[in-house]
Design a protein around this motif. Structure first.
Motif, mmCIF file in Angstrom:
data_model
loop_
_atom_site.group_PDB
_atom_site.id
_atom_site.type_symbol
_atom_site.label_atom_id
_atom_site.label_comp_id
_atom_site.label_asym_id
_atom_site.label_seq_id
_atom_site.Cartn_x
_atom_site.Cartn_y
_atom_site.Cartn_z
ATOM 1 N N UNK A 142 -4.002 11.984 -3.636
ATOM 2 C CA UNK A 142 -2.737 11.744 -5.045
ATOM 3 C C UNK A 142 -4.038 11.131 -6.211
ATOM 4 N N UNK A 143 -3.172 12.142 -6.771
ATOM 5 C CA UNK A 143 -3.719 12.298 -8.627
ATOM 6 C C UNK A 143 -3.693 10.233 -8.737
ATOM 7 N N UNK A 144 -4.819 10.606 -9.355
ATOM 8 C CA UNK A 144 -6.047 9.119 -9.538
ATOM 9 C C UNK A 144 -3.910 8.683 -10.752
ATOM 10 N N UNK A 145 -3.885 9.716 -11.737
ATOM 11 C CA UNK A 145 -2.457 8.312 -12.624
ATOM 12 C C UNK A 145 -1.343 8.723 -11.436
ATOM 13 N N UNK A 146 -1.270 9.867 -10.623
ATOM 14 C CA UNK A 146 0.155 9.301 -10.154
ATOM 15 C C UNK A 146 0.146 8.575 -8.908
ATOM 16 N N UNK A 147 -1.189 7.667 -8.965
ATOM 17 C CA UNK A 147 -1.726 6.671 -7.472
ATOM 18 C C UNK A 147 0.196 5.496 -6.891
ATOM 19 N N UNK A 148 -0.479 4.787 -8.554
ATOM 20 C CA UNK A 148 0.925 3.406 -8.824
ATOM 21 C C UNK A 148 2.114 4.070 -7.952
ATOM 22 N N UNK A 149 3.318 5.012 -8.873
ATOM 23 C CA UNK A 149 3.496 5.826 -8.065
ATOM 24 C C UNK A 149 4.075 6.386 -6.729
ATOM 25 N N UNK A 150 3.149 6.548 -5.779
ATOM 26 C CA UNK A 150 2.312 7.287 -4.897
ATOM 27 C C UNK A 150 2.640 5.661 -3.783
ATOM 28 N N UNK A 151 2.053 5.031 -4.199
ATOM 29 C CA UNK A 151 2.011 3.703 -3.603
ATOM 30 C C UNK A 151 3.067 2.897 -3.743
ATOM 31 N N UNK A 152 3.957 2.763 -4.479
ATOM 32 C CA UNK A 152 5.168 2.186 -4.809
ATOM 33 C C UNK A 152 6.546 3.024 -3.933
ATOM 34 N N UNK A 153 6.574 4.123 -3.568
ATOM 35 C CA UNK A 153 6.746 5.096 -3.730
ATOM 36 C C UNK A 153 7.217 5.023 -1.820
ATOM 37 N N UNK A 154 5.644 4.864 -1.367
ATOM 38 C CA UNK A 154 4.877 4.844 -0.037
ATOM 39 C C UNK A 154 4.748 6.256 0.629
ATOM 40 N N UNK A 155 4.737 6.768 -0.510
ATOM 41 C CA UNK A 155 3.376 7.930 -0.240
ATOM 42 C C UNK A 155 2.321 7.672 0.920
ATOM 43 N N UNK A 156 1.521 6.799 0.199
ATOM 44 C CA UNK A 156 0.499 6.651 0.986
ATOM 45 C C UNK A 156 0.504 4.609 1.188
ATOM 46 N N UNK A 157 -0.262 4.813 1.949
ATOM 47 C CA UNK A 157 -0.167 2.597 2.650
ATOM 48 C C UNK A 157 -1.481 1.963 1.706
ATOM 49 N N UNK A 158 -1.547 3.141 1.167
ATOM 50 C CA UNK A 158 -3.464 2.187 0.671
ATOM 51 C C UNK A 158 -4.145 2.794 -0.354
#
Length: 337
Positions: free
Chosen positions: A201-217
């Motif tokens: 996941x791109x660093x700039x997109x990490x917050x949203x990816x965690x918030x939406x559950x795309x990644x767990x950690x």
């Protein structure tokens, strides 16, 4: 941190592209007198992170206070492009000095990325010792031969830690978790060695990816976790200390065109920054962690079995690295004997 648009980067590059040409007048025999020269220094960090305040600014001040007709202009926050773009610009001479992670530099010489291997260094002191003991000399020579770029110094910008919505205390706790790792080859090798399922996941997109559950950690240094407010979307910060977040200070062809006096001033300024960085990082991390505890914003897990992780990764790297990369890894471990 957003990079500038392509057109803005082009304008920024155009503004500095002629600068290295002025350095040629300085000569490289120690007796040049071609007037004041200006070096460009680029990095990807914000102006309130230690890499800027205790790194780039210390280098600039040290060089300019030396009175050797040399100035430094800093371009922070990826103003001159992302890591992958900037190392190419350093090679071409469009950027004179850069602060880069070892994994990014592996794009021009793969074995240098091993400096970012999980648990290669137990702490920042071990990384510093590797760079000051002479053990790194062969790597620096090979990197220069492959890239025409000089490594002037290195520091740890803090250890990388795990965050997730459940605690990570031992390798088995990574089973089934989708953990975000940067997409560079060495980081993906680290994921395998640690036993993690890596998701890019791109660093700039990490917050949203965690918030939406795309990644767990994910895993990052504490200062980066704070800069991107990841505690808002994660429940646990597990102090795994699994990787010293390396920063290498590298210089392109302009370095070779400096007078001996100017080179010495730059080398001394880099050494000063390297010396100051550990204290700056420690202070910044303590303030952040104290704030987390006071606000109860995330649960800090400080009983991670780092020995189990370290033994697992060491066995994995010794079995899977080859050639020059394995030689670099072994030289790192030998320096700690």
């Amino acid at each position: 941190m957003k990079n500038l648009t392509k057109s803005h980067r082009a304008l920024a590059a155009a503004a500095v592209i002629a600068l290295p040409l002025g350095l040629a007048a300085c000569g490289d025999d120690g007796g040049g007198s071609g007037g004041e020269a200006k070096l460009t220094l680029a990095h990807s960090y914000t102006e309130d992170q230690p890499q800027h305040t205790c790194g780039a600014e210390v280098i600039k001040k040290g060089v300019e206070d030396a009175g050797v007709d040399l100035t430094v202009e800093i371009f922070p926050a990826s103003q001159l492009g992302g890591d992958a773009d900037r190392i190419a610009s350093v090679q071409s001479g469009d950027i004179d000095i850069d602060i880069q992670g070892a994994s990014a530099l592996a794009a021009v010489y793969e074995p240098v990325g091993v400096l970012d291997a999980a648990y290669a260094f137990p702490d920042a002191d071990a990384l510093d010792n590797y760079f000051t003991s002479g053990a790194v000399d062969q790597l620096k020579e090979d990197f220069k031969a492959a890239s025409d770029v000089s490594i002037l110094g290195a520091w740890s910008a803090g250890a990388r830690q795990f965050t997730a919505n459940e605690p990570i205390r031992e390798p088995a706790d990574l089973d089934g978790l989708r953990m975000r790792f940067p997409g560079s080859p060495q980081f993906l090798l680290n994921a395998k060695a640690l036993g993690a399922k890596a998701t890019e996941v791109a660093y700039e997109e990490l917050y949203l990816a965690l918030q939406q559950g795309v990644v767990d950690g994910q895993e990052n240094p504490i200062v980066n976790i704070q800069a991107t407010n990841l505690v808002e979307v994660q429940d646990y910060l597990s102090m795994s200390n699994h990787q010293q977040n390396s920063n290498l200070i590298v210089a392109g062809p302009a370095y070779d065109d400096l007078t001996d006096e100017q080179k010495s001033a730059l080398d001394d300024a880099v050494a000063d920054a390297v010396e100051q960085m550990p204290g700056c990082v420690e202070k910044a991390e303590k303030e952040i962690l104290d704030g987390y505890e006071a606000e109860d914003s995330i649960e800090i897990v400080d009983d991670v079995d780092t020995e189990a992780f370290s033994e697992q990764t060491d066995a994995w790297f010794r079995e899977n690295l080859e050639g020059d990369s394995l030689a670099v890894y072994e030289s790192i471990k030998d320096s700690q004997q």
